[in-house]
Design a protein around this motif. Structure first.
Motif, PDB file in Angstrom:
ATOM      1  N   VAL A   1       4.618  -0.687   3.806  1.00 58.16           N
ATOM      2  CA  VAL A   1       3.460  -0.934   4.688  1.00 58.16           C
ATOM      3  C   VAL A   1       2.386  -1.603   3.836  1.00 58.16           C
ATOM      4  CG1 VAL A   1       1.698   0.130   6.173  1.00 58.16           C
ATOM      5  CG2 VAL A   1       3.978   1.138   6.051  1.00 58.16           C
ATOM      6  N   GLU A   2       1.927  -2.760   4.314  1.00 53.91           N
ATOM      7  CA  GLU A   2       0.928  -3.508   3.542  1.00 53.91           C
ATOM      8  C   GLU A   2      -0.478  -3.006   3.847  1.00 53.91           C
ATOM      9  OE1 GLU A   2       1.761  -5.514   1.224  1.00 53.91           O
ATOM     10  OE2 GLU A   2       3.897  -5.632   1.735  1.00 53.91           O
ATOM     11  N   LYS A   3      -1.381  -3.333   2.961  1.00 56.84           N
ATOM     12  CA  LYS A   3      -2.778  -2.909   3.139  1.00 56.84           C
ATOM     13  C   LYS A   3      -3.338  -3.514   4.444  1.00 56.84           C
ATOM     14  CE  LYS A   3      -7.152  -2.622   0.679  1.00 56.84           C
ATOM     15  NZ  LYS A   3      -7.975  -2.752   1.838  1.00 56.84           N
ATOM     16  N   GLY A   4      -4.023  -2.677   5.191  1.00 57.06           N
ATOM     17  CA  GLY A   4      -4.658  -3.132   6.429  1.00 57.06           C
ATOM     18  C   GLY A   4      -3.696  -3.284   7.590  1.00 57.06           C
ATOM     19  N   GLU A   5      -2.459  -2.888   7.384  1.00 52.80           N
ATOM     20  CA  GLU A   5      -1.465  -3.026   8.449  1.00 52.80           C
ATOM     21  C   GLU A   5      -1.485  -1.787   9.354  1.00 52.80           C
ATOM     22  OE1 GLU A   5       3.070  -4.818   8.498  1.00 52.80           O
ATOM     23  OE2 GLU A   5       2.455  -3.575   6.826  1.00 52.80           O
ATOM     24  N   PHE A   6      -1.195  -1.985  10.624  1.00 56.86           N
ATOM     25  CA  PHE A   6      -1.085  -0.883  11.593  1.00 56.86           C
ATOM     26  C   PHE A   6       0.394  -0.843  12.001  1.00 56.86           C
ATOM     27  CE2 PHE A   6      -2.932   0.757  15.937  1.00 56.86           C
ATOM     28  CZ  PHE A   6      -2.303   1.972  15.720  1.00 56.86           C
ATOM     29  N   VAL A   7       1.100   0.143  11.451  1.00 51.35           N
ATOM     30  CA  VAL A   7       2.556   0.197  11.636  1.00 51.35           C
ATOM     31  C   VAL A   7       2.927   1.452  12.425  1.00 51.35           C
ATOM     32  CG1 VAL A   7       4.782   0.369  10.422  1.00 51.35           C
ATOM     33  CG2 VAL A   7       2.957  -1.055   9.492  1.00 51.35           C
ATOM     34  N   ALA A   8       3.836   1.268  13.353  1.00 49.21           N
ATOM     35  CA  ALA A   8       4.335   2.441  14.096  1.00 49.21           C
ATOM     36  C   ALA A   8       5.798   2.668  13.766  1.00 49.21           C
ATOM     37  CB  ALA A   8       4.170   2.222  15.585  1.00 49.21           C
ATOM     38  N   VAL A   9       6.199   3.913  13.863  1.00 47.23           N
ATOM     39  CA  VAL A   9       7.626   4.245  13.731  1.00 47.23           C
ATOM     40  C   VAL A   9       8.055   4.801  15.076  1.00 47.23           C
ATOM     41  CG1 VAL A   9       9.340   5.704  12.571  1.00 47.23           C
ATOM     42  CG2 VAL A   9       7.434   4.753  11.288  1.00 47.23           C
ATOM     43  N   MET A  22       0.833  -1.211   0.000  1.00 51.61           N
ATOM     44  CA  MET A  22       0.000   0.000   0.000  1.00 51.61           C
ATOM     45  C   MET A  22       0.875   1.272   0.000  1.00 51.61           C
ATOM     46  SD  MET A  22      -2.962   1.269  -0.088  1.00 51.61           S
ATOM     47  CE  MET A  22      -4.115  -0.036   0.257  1.00 51.61           C
ATOM     48  N   LEU A  23       1.845   1.285   0.938  1.00 48.40           N
ATOM     49  CA  LEU A  23       2.777   2.427   1.015  1.00 48.40           C
ATOM     50  C   LEU A  23       4.200   1.889   0.954  1.00 48.40           C
ATOM     51  CD1 LEU A  23       3.328   5.488   1.682  1.00 48.40           C
ATOM     52  CD2 LEU A  23       3.368   4.796   4.083  1.00 48.40           C
ATOM     53  N   GLU A  24       4.982   2.490   0.048  1.00 50.12           N
ATOM     54  CA  GLU A  24       6.363   2.033  -0.085  1.00 50.12           C
ATOM     55  C   GLU A  24       7.299   3.239  -0.161  1.00 50.12           C
ATOM     56  OE1 GLU A  24       6.944  -0.697  -3.290  1.00 50.12           O
ATOM     57  OE2 GLU A  24       9.075  -0.947  -2.820  1.00 50.12           O
ATOM     58  N   VAL A  25       8.291   3.210   0.682  1.00 50.36           N
ATOM     59  CA  VAL A  25       9.286   4.283   0.670  1.00 50.36           C
ATOM     60  C   VAL A  25      10.614   3.662   0.270  1.00 50.36           C
ATOM     61  CG1 VAL A  25      10.518   5.966   2.100  1.00 50.36           C
ATOM     62  CG2 VAL A  25       8.091   5.540   2.507  1.00 50.36           C
ATOM     63  N   THR A  26      11.279   4.232  -0.743  1.00 53.58           N
ATOM     64  CA  THR A  26      12.548   3.641  -1.169  1.00 53.58           C
ATOM     65  C   THR A  26      13.646   4.693  -1.213  1.00 53.58           C
ATOM     66  OG1 THR A  26      11.839   3.951  -3.445  1.00 53.58           O
ATOM     67  CG2 THR A  26      11.593   1.745  -2.562  1.00 53.58           C
ATOM     68  N   HIS A  27      14.723   4.373  -0.550  1.00 50.27           N
ATOM     69  CA  HIS A  27      15.974   5.186  -0.552  1.00 50.27           C
ATOM     70  C   HIS A  27      15.701   6.671  -0.300  1.00 50.27           C
ATOM     71  CE1 HIS A  27      17.753   1.550  -1.986  1.00 50.27           C
ATOM     72  NE2 HIS A  27      16.984   1.554  -3.068  1.00 50.27           N
ATOM     73  N   LEU A  28      14.928   6.941   0.714  1.00 49.61           N
ATOM     74  CA  LEU A  28      14.568   8.330   1.021  1.00 49.61           C
ATOM     75  C   LEU A  28      15.680   9.016   1.832  1.00 49.61           C
ATOM     76  CD1 LEU A  28      12.162  10.408   0.885  1.00 49.61           C
ATOM     77  CD2 LEU A  28      11.575   9.626   3.174  1.00 49.61           C
ATOM     78  N   SER A  29      16.113  10.181   1.337  1.00 52.22           N
ATOM     79  CA  SER A  29      17.138  10.967   2.056  1.00 52.22           C
ATOM     80  C   SER A  29      16.660  12.406   2.177  1.00 52.22           C
ATOM     81  CB  SER A  29      18.467  10.949   1.298  1.00 52.22           C
ATOM     82  OG  SER A  29      18.993   9.662   1.298  1.00 52.22           O
ATOM     83  N   LYS A  30      16.897  12.945   3.351  1.00 50.02           N
ATOM     84  CA  LYS A  30      16.473  14.337   3.603  1.00 50.02           C
ATOM     85  C   LYS A  30      17.497  14.999   4.524  1.00 50.02           C
ATOM     86  CE  LYS A  30      13.914  17.977   4.564  1.00 50.02           C
ATOM     87  NZ  LYS A  30      13.770  19.040   3.587  1.00 50.02           N
ATOM     88  N   SER A  31      17.880  16.212   4.177  1.00 55.40           N
ATOM     89  CA  SER A  31      18.819  16.933   5.051  1.00 55.40           C
ATOM     90  C   SER A  31      18.353  18.370   5.234  1.00 55.40           C
ATOM     91  CB  SER A  31      20.227  16.895   4.461  1.00 55.40           C
ATOM     92  OG  SER A  31      20.220  17.471   3.181  1.00 55.40           O
ATOM     93  N   TYR A  32      18.812  18.974   6.317  1.00 54.88           N
ATOM     94  CA  TYR A  32      18.537  20.389   6.585  1.00 54.88           C
ATOM     95  C   TYR A  32      19.854  21.142   6.554  1.00 54.88           C
ATOM     96  CZ  TYR A  32      13.861  19.191   8.238  1.00 54.88           C
ATOM     97  OH  TYR A  32      12.562  18.742   8.330  1.00 54.88           O
ATOM     98  N   THR A  33      19.792  22.359   6.088  1.00 57.85           N
ATOM     99  CA  THR A  33      21.008  23.189   6.064  1.00 57.85           C
ATOM    100  C   THR A  33      20.843  24.329   7.056  1.00 57.85           C
ATOM    101  OG1 THR A  33      21.166  22.678   3.735  1.00 57.85           O
ATOM    102  CG2 THR A  33      22.572  24.465   4.531  1.00 57.85           C
ATOM    103  N   SER A  34      21.875  24.532   7.853  1.00 60.07           N
ATOM    104  CA  SER A  34      21.869  25.669   8.779  1.00 60.07           C
ATOM    105  C   SER A  34      23.203  26.381   8.613  1.00 60.07           C
ATOM    106  CB  SER A  34      21.700  25.175  10.212  1.00 60.07           C
ATOM    107  OG  SER A  34      21.851  26.251  11.107  1.00 60.07           O
ATOM    108  N   GLY A  35      23.168  27.535   7.969  1.00 57.70           N
ATOM    109  CA  GLY A  35      24.410  28.252   7.641  1.00 57.70           C
ATOM    110  C   GLY A  35      25.188  27.426   6.633  1.00 57.70           C
ATOM    111  N   THR A  36      26.408  27.045   6.994  1.00 54.55           N
ATOM    112  CA  THR A  36      27.197  26.216   6.071  1.00 54.55           C
ATOM    113  C   THR A  36      27.092  24.742   6.449  1.00 54.55           C
ATOM    114  OG1 THR A  36      29.105  26.648   7.472  1.00 54.55           O
ATOM    115  CG2 THR A  36      28.869  28.038   5.509  1.00 54.55           C
TER     116      THR A  36
END
Lengths: 251, 697
Positions: free
Chosen positions: A28-36, A1-15
């Protein structure tokens, strides 16, 4: 149902560049209750915000029912949020000027669904979550638990593919917390909802089918609930201890 | 249930925000439009002297009015958008189309702004009419105070309303375009941090304000007096030191809190202080703007009053209530005709005196300024009035001691030396017919307003012997007649003065038809040098010419008309100044109120947390009160102190003397400060009440 692949995220503060999510992949499969779960700063909320497309990210793909929603245009994204995602926020985000019933109707009002069916559906959901008595009340007149159940009901109105919940029990006492978790379980059992919940609360997470553990922006591990809820909760607490939660700072 | 119905319900529920925004728009369009209607009316435009500082100041005030109103409306709208952000954030998160929401917001804003602007424009006309009636009450004896709507005033109001609506729509577009939904959802909780500041910041701020004012106001006057060198225009940048000083002062007030000798107080206020620190930059900026608005408010009211007293001051101390000077060849009214005219107005002529003066060429030293703002001596040559000492004794009724070869300079009452010309400026007197010259010795000054009005830079007194010597062989062309008189009490003074002025103008011929600065000798010199003479030509000798009394070389003087004229001119100025004051005060009030509410909204969560920690209502109220007090008290106090220092510097360094009436003015300014503080206290009470409601205590 939900698939996340190779996700990268960064924040910049100054340099300085801070990587918050590093090559995260999950499913995450359909009907699944998943926690992070994960310690503070592990990237839980950032992950949820990326999945919700609330914030941009540098790399990776997010697939919702096999459709890549990573780079959708504004209008398309609005449709996805309205029809395929449901949101539950820590501070409820109900509109104070609308009644509980009207708040629940809001996703269908936005989608311009026929009024009669919409109202019927909203009433059914209210009944399901035991909030029919407060339907005509305003958010300021009801308890925290009732507000969050209203938020869950609202998230379910358009029968989304997935409900994304950000610390839904964070602002609640134990009784209200249980009521909200029950609402999620009810949604899962009776409406087949798929729920993806970010939390730091082991008690709330212990009701899930699966818990993804994040540490320093990476997937540290996954725990499947196989036995009783209590045993699963112990398992979660052990994992958190291993992540550093049991370390005595004065040792 | 449709989207439109939901939005309409939300609007109803949030009508307080719409009311505040609408009120800001209405108030600002109303104030600006009524100001422009008045400012551009022919009566005000005719009443203001052409060119000169007054008109520039008026334009400056118009700018201040516009900016002040724009500022407080935009500030009001920022609170509106802030409150809207949650609604829009939730809508967007639930999948509402951004363009559709933008459309909704656009129409909402357009409706509110359009309706309130329209109402402001409509009500501006009757309001300015009412104010005009009030103004007419202040200026009773003049025909040119008829009220009339001028298209320029209406257009200026419409233009302002359009600019305002455009700005609000622009802010709306900017608001809706914020792409990061998380920012919108959490806008109400967004705070910023400033770097740690040093404990001496406040003291440095005070020093900079005082030093900046000294540099900007005292130094230019001192350099002119000591070195005859004016400061360049860029020197005004030193005012920025004051602004920076004010910023540091406010920053210190917001940020600094030390245990010092009062640890109990420190701990009592620790929450308020720390809360203010988290939004220190925003709050400080805000407080600086409020302090500057308070400064503009008090100063404009002060200047208006000062201008009024200044304008009525000149001539009010004249020895004779009526006087005139005219070429000797003119046939003006004599005693019998004046008596007959006075009788028509129920009175008699008293203390009537006639006299004669010689128009002799003077060579004197004056001063001018070049492009580098350096003052340098210039030798001038022109005609000036001379009377004999015995004549002056007769007219003034005093004993004057003056020997042959000496001269006295006739000045106005309260004369003080200025940079352009000094009382002992006279070098040589020249007989305009024979060319014979004479170098008299300066013996001092004597004040006689009625005489000096007709001679520039001064009139002079010679001994009888010298006077007779110059009088010989002088043709009538170089002689002037003078009349001085009073009218007994009980006469219709204004009626008589006006009738005399009209009769005087009617009898004036081409001989008198010269503008104020015309000088026959200067004209002759210019023509012989093949140059153009700027003051040549006749003027419009009509009693209905509003500029005549200011522009005419031979304008008759009467205290009653002078006072009425000054009243008319200054009433316009005072009225407009009071307008600026009202607008500045409204802006300061709205900004402080909005900021207070913002603080309460920002801290709502924290108040909840404090409750969980056991804080009762009294404690939370104190947390709110301490913050709000700082927000109101510091800018008002700073604005008042800076204005006080500015006015003191302005009045003192203008001529290095503080006169009694200037001291009275400064005291009156103190009264204005108390009034401002009172109004702001009222706003504080309202803001405190509303903030308590927001915090639920």
């Amino acid at each position: 149902m939900l698939e996340v692949t190779h996700l990268s995220k960064s924040y910049t503060s100054g340099t300085q560049v801070y990587s918050v999510l590093k090559d995260v992949s999950l499913k995450v499969e359909k009907g699944e209750f998943v926690a992070v779960m994960g310690p503070s700063g592990s990237g839980k909320t950032t992950l949820l915000n990326c999945i919700s497309c609330f914030i941009p990210y540098e790399e990776g793909k997010i697939l919702l029912k096999d459709r890549n929603i990573s780079h959708l245009e504004e209008r398309e994204l609005s449709k996805v949020r309205n029809r395929q995602m449901g949101f539950v926020f820590q501070d409820f985000m109900l509109l104070d000027g609308l009644t509980v019933f009207e708040n629940i109707c809001l996703p269908q009002i936005i989608a311009r669904r026929p009024v009669v069916q919409m109202e019927e559906k909203a009433r059914n959901i209210c009944r399901l979550f035991g909030i029919e008595k407060i339907m005509d009340k305003y958010p300021a007149e009801i308890s925290g638990g009732e507000r969050q159940r209203t938020a869950v009901a609202r998230a379910l109105m358009n029968q989304p593919y997935v409900i994304l919940a950000d610390e839904p029990t964070g602002n609640l006492d134990s009784k209200s917390c249980r009521a909200v978790i029950d609402a999620f379980l009810q949604a899962k059992e009776e409406m087949g909802a798929t729920i993806f919940m970010v939390t730091h609360d082991s008690f709330a997470a212990s009701f899930c089918d699966r818990v993804i553990v994040l540490k320093d922006g990476q997937v540290y591990g996954e725990l499947m609930r196989t036995g009783s809820r209590r045993a699963f909760m112990d398992q979660l607490l052990d994992t958190i201890r291993t992540l550093g939660g049991d370390r005595d700072d004065y040792e | 249930m449709t989207m439109n119905k939901i939005m309409a319900k939300l609007r109803r529920k949030e009508n307080g925000q719409y009311r505040l925004l609408g009120l800001c728009i209405f108030l600002s369009v109303f104030l600006v439009s009524s100001f422009t209607l008045m400012f551009f009316s022919s009566s005000v435009q005719e009443g203001l002297p052409p060119g000169g500082d007054t008109r520039k100041l008026m334009w400056l005030m118009l700018g201040v009015v516009g900016i002040g109103c724009l500022l407080f409306t935009l500030y009001g709208s920022s609170l509106f958008f802030r409150n809207k952000s949650k609604t829009f954030g939730v809508m967007l998160a639930l999948g509402a189309d951004r363009k559709e929401l933008a459309g909704q917001l656009f129409w909402e804003l357009l409706t509110v702004a359009g309706t309130c602007s329209g109402a402001g424009l409509l009500l501006a006309a009757p309001a300015s009419w009412l104010l005009w009636k009030l103004f007419q009450g202040m200026v009773p004896h003049t025909a040119r105070t008829a009220y009339g709507l001028e298209i320029a005033g209406i257009l200026a109001g419409i233009l302002f309303a359009a600019v305002l609506v455009f700005h609000i729509l622009f802010l709306g577009i900017r608001f809706i375009k914020r792409t990061n939904l998380m920012d919108i959802l959490h806008a109400v909780r967004k705070t910023e941090m400033v770097r740690e500041i040093r404990p001496w910041t406040g003291k440095l701020g005070i020093a900079l304000v005082i030093f900046g004012l000294f540099l900007a106001m005292a130094v230019p006057q001192l350099t002119v007096r000591l070195f005859r060198q004016g400061m360049p225009g860029i020197w005004n940048m030193t005012y920025l030191l004051c602004v920076f000083g004010l910023y540091l002062l406010m920053l210190s007030a917001v940020f600094n809190s030390r245990k010092g000798k009062h640890p109990k107080k420190y701990y009592q206020n620790i929450i308020s202080t720390s809360l203010m620190r988290f939004a220190a930059r925003q709050t400080t900026r805000n407080m600086c703007v409020i302090a500057l608005l308070v400064f503009v408010m008090i100063l404009s009211a002060f200047w208006g009053t000062m201008y009024y007293f200044g304008a009525t001051e000149g001539g009010s101390t004249a020895l004779y209530d009526f006087s005139a000077h005219f070429p000797a060849r003119e046939e003006q009214m004599g005693m019998s005709e004046l008596s007959a005219l006075a009788a028509e107005y129920g009175g008699n002529i008293r203390s009537y005196k006639e006299s004669e003066s010689l128009q002799l060429v003077i060579h004197y030293t004056g001063r001018d300024m070049n492009d580098q703002r350096q003052y340098f001596d210039v030798e001038y040559e022109k005609l000036a009035s001379f009377v004999s000492v015995s004549e002056l004794e007769r007219i003034m009724g005093v004993q004057i001691s003056l020997k042959e070869g000496e001269y006295l300079t006739v000045t106005e009452s309260g004369y003080r030396e200025n940079i352009w010309v000094s009382a002992d400026c006279l070098n040589v007197i020249e007989h305009p017919v024979t060319g014979r010259t004479f170098q008299p010795v300066f013996q001092g000054t004597i004040a006689f307003d009625n005489l000096v009005m007709g001679s520039n830079p001064f009139a002079f007194v010679l001994s009888d012997v010298d006077y007779q010597r110059f009088s010989a062989r002088l043709t009538d062309e170089f002689k002037e007649e003078h009349v001085f008189f009073n009218v007994e009490e009980g006469t219709d003074l204004y009626g008589f003065a006006d009738a005399w002025k009209r009769a005087y103008i009617a009898r004036a011929t081409a001989l008198s038809s010269h503008c104020h600065l015309y000088d026959a000798h200067e004209e002759a010199l210019a023509l012989s040098a093949g140059e153009l003479y700027g003051y040549s030509g006749e003027i419009d000798l009509s009693p209905d010419n509003p500029q005549l009394m200011g522009d005419w070389k031979y304008a008759p003087f009467s205290k009653v008309l002078m006072e009425a004229g000054a009243m008319e001119l200054t009433a316009v100025f005072v009225l407009l100044s009071i307008y600026i004051a009202v607008i500045s005060l409204s802006s300061a009030g709205v900004m402080s109120y909005v900021r207070s509410l913002t603080i309460a909204l920002d801290n709502r969560q924290l108040f909840e947390d404090l409750r969980k920690l056991g804080a009762d209502h009294t404690y939370i109220k104190r947390v709110i009160r301490v913050q709000l007090r700082k927000l109101f008290a510091y800018p008002v106090a700073a604005g008042c102190i800076v204005t006080g220092a500015f006015s003191l510097f302005l009045t003192y360094f203008n001529d290095m003397v503080l006169e009694a009436f200037e001291l009275r003015m400064l005291l009156m300014e103190g009264g204005l400060m108390v009034l401002t503080a009172g109004v702001m206290y009222g706003v504080y009470k309202g803001a405190y009440r509303r903030s308590r409601e927001i915090a639920g205590v």
